[in-house]
Design a protein around this motif. Structure first.
Motif, short mmCIF file in Angstrom:
data_model
loop_
_atom_site.label_atom_id
_atom_site.label_comp_id
_atom_site.label_asym_id
_atom_site.label_seq_id
_atom_site.Cartn_x
_atom_site.Cartn_y
_atom_site.Cartn_z
N LEU A 27 81.33 -38.94 48.02
CA LEU A 27 80.97 -40.10 47.19
C LEU A 27 79.48 -40.16 46.88
N ILE A 28 78.64 -39.76 47.83
CA ILE A 28 77.20 -39.89 47.61
C ILE A 28 76.67 -38.80 46.69
N LYS A 29 77.26 -37.60 46.79
CA LYS A 29 76.73 -36.47 46.05
C LYS A 29 76.46 -36.75 44.56
N PRO A 30 77.38 -37.37 43.81
CA PRO A 30 77.09 -37.61 42.40
C PRO A 30 75.86 -38.50 42.17
N PHE A 31 75.51 -39.32 43.17
CA PHE A 31 74.41 -40.26 42.98
C PHE A 31 73.07 -39.69 43.42
N SER A 32 73.09 -39.00 44.57
CA SER A 32 71.80 -38.67 45.16
C SER A 32 71.82 -37.32 45.84
N GLY A 33 70.98 -36.40 45.36
CA GLY A 33 70.89 -35.07 45.94
C GLY A 33 70.27 -35.12 47.32
N SER A 34 69.16 -35.87 47.45
CA SER A 34 68.46 -35.88 48.73
C SER A 34 69.27 -36.66 49.77
N GLY A 35 69.91 -37.74 49.33
CA GLY A 35 70.73 -38.54 50.23
C GLY A 35 71.89 -37.73 50.78
#
Lengths: 167, 187
Positions: free
Chosen positions: A86-94
């Protein structure tokens, strides 16, 4: 593999020298473009990163993660990976930080870690890319391409979890 | 993007007001701070690759790459603009070589060129190809696993390659099918 990048540089520089390109001037001129380009990205980056931070800190992302966990399990995606996917599409560093945590917790050669690595390596930060690519265009209605990308990424994620079991 | 941004921003803010309102401003500031740090990192990547690409451009190398990929870019992207073809060719080459950071400036240039001919189809197609990731060698992940004492850091190479192909092919096919349907409905 370590030789690929130096080889590319040497090839381009030597080819340029043969073609009598002024290497120093042109290399700096390219960097000048990079300066402008980076500055043109900064507004989008700042806005998107603020959004991501709020999304994460508010606990909204956790709620969505919990809600979607059963759906993902039904597709064969382990619950431990829901948040990463879920996080990958939003934030690379996160998502990179989260991937690191998974590797530390489960060990680099565990099924969960290998799966996480494949998912991470075969997907991109969709929202960031869409913001950067279309910042200076009049293109509207990006919903359809974004949804297509998200669906494709989900399909490849399902395959990643499957392939890591057998390979 | 505007709708998504608004929705996520507002819902998250409301949530945060209930959980811990004191974290609102610090979150925004730390978001901006990561953006500033990120742009410094990005600048370093772009400085290296855009410098190199300028030499490739001036020496006629990029034009050569564009010529090699011309049949593909003409058929798939439906563009005759040589500058756009050149940037598309460089973007795809960088992606395949696994230097994703270098691919972005080319994509942005290509999209600006396509904007001139109002080729929205090609702009979105290029976005889909890039956003579904077409990396051959996932260098970051391999480095990370090697750092965590993996016995075989490279063993995810094959599954990664298959998955990245699956997502890109699915994305392109879905997009082509949808644009066909739309055009069919328009006629």
């Amino acid at each position: 593999m370590v030789y690929i990048i130096p080889a590319i540089f040497l090839f381009v520089f030597i080819f340029g020298a043969i073609k009598k390109v002024k290497l120093y001037s042109e290399f700096s001129a390219g960097i000048q473009e990079a300066v402008k380009f980076t500055f043109s990205l900064l507004p989008c980056l700042a806005a998107i990163f603020m959004m991501c931070e709020l999304f994460e800190v508010s606990g909204f992302s956790d709620i969505i993660t919990k809600a979607l966990s059963p759906v993902f399990s039904a597709l064969g995606i382990p619950a431990e990976l829901t948040k990463l996917v879920l996080i990958k599409p939003f934030s690379g560093s996160g998502s990179l930080a989260y991937l690191n945590k998974i590797i530390q917790q489960y060990g680099a050669d565990s099924y969960i870690s290998r799966c996480a690595c494949v998912c991470f390596g075969s997907s991109e930060t969709v929202f960031y890319i869409s913001a950067v690519y279309f910042a200076s265009t009049s293109v509207k209605n990006l919903a359809k391409p974004i949804v297509i990308v998200l669906i494709s990424t989900l399909i490849s994620t399902v395959f990643a979890c499957l392939l890591c079991r057998i390979m | 993007m505007n709708a998504i941004f608004a929705a996520i921003f507002i819902i998250s803010s409301v949530f945060l007001l209930f959980v811990s309102p004191d974290k609102f401003l610090p979150s925004l500031l730390s978001g901006a701070e990561s953006a500033a740090k990120m742009s410094l990192t990005l600048f370093c990547i772009y400085a290296v690759w855009m410098g190199l690409s300028r030499i490739a451009e001036k020496s006629g190398l990029s034009a050569g790459a564009a010529r090699a990929l011309k049949p593909l870019s003409k058929k798939l992207f439906k563009t005759d603009n040589p500058a756009a073809q050149e940037n598309i060719a460089m973007n795809l080459s960088c992606n395949l070589l696994g230097i994703g950071g270098a691919a972005t400036p080319f994509a942005v240039k290509a999209i600006a060129q396509l904007e001139k001919e109002k080729n929205e189809f090609a702009q979105k197609l290029l976005f889909i190809i890039n956003a579904t990731s077409i990396q051959i060698l996932p260098t970051t992940v391999i480095a990370l696993r090697a750092g965590a004492n993996s016995a075989a850091a490279y063993d995810i190479f094959l599954p990664s390659l298959i998955c990245t192909c699956i997502s890109t092919v699915t994305g392109v096919l879905l997009y082509l099918v949808f644009s066909k349907i739309k055009r069919g409905a328009g006629n």
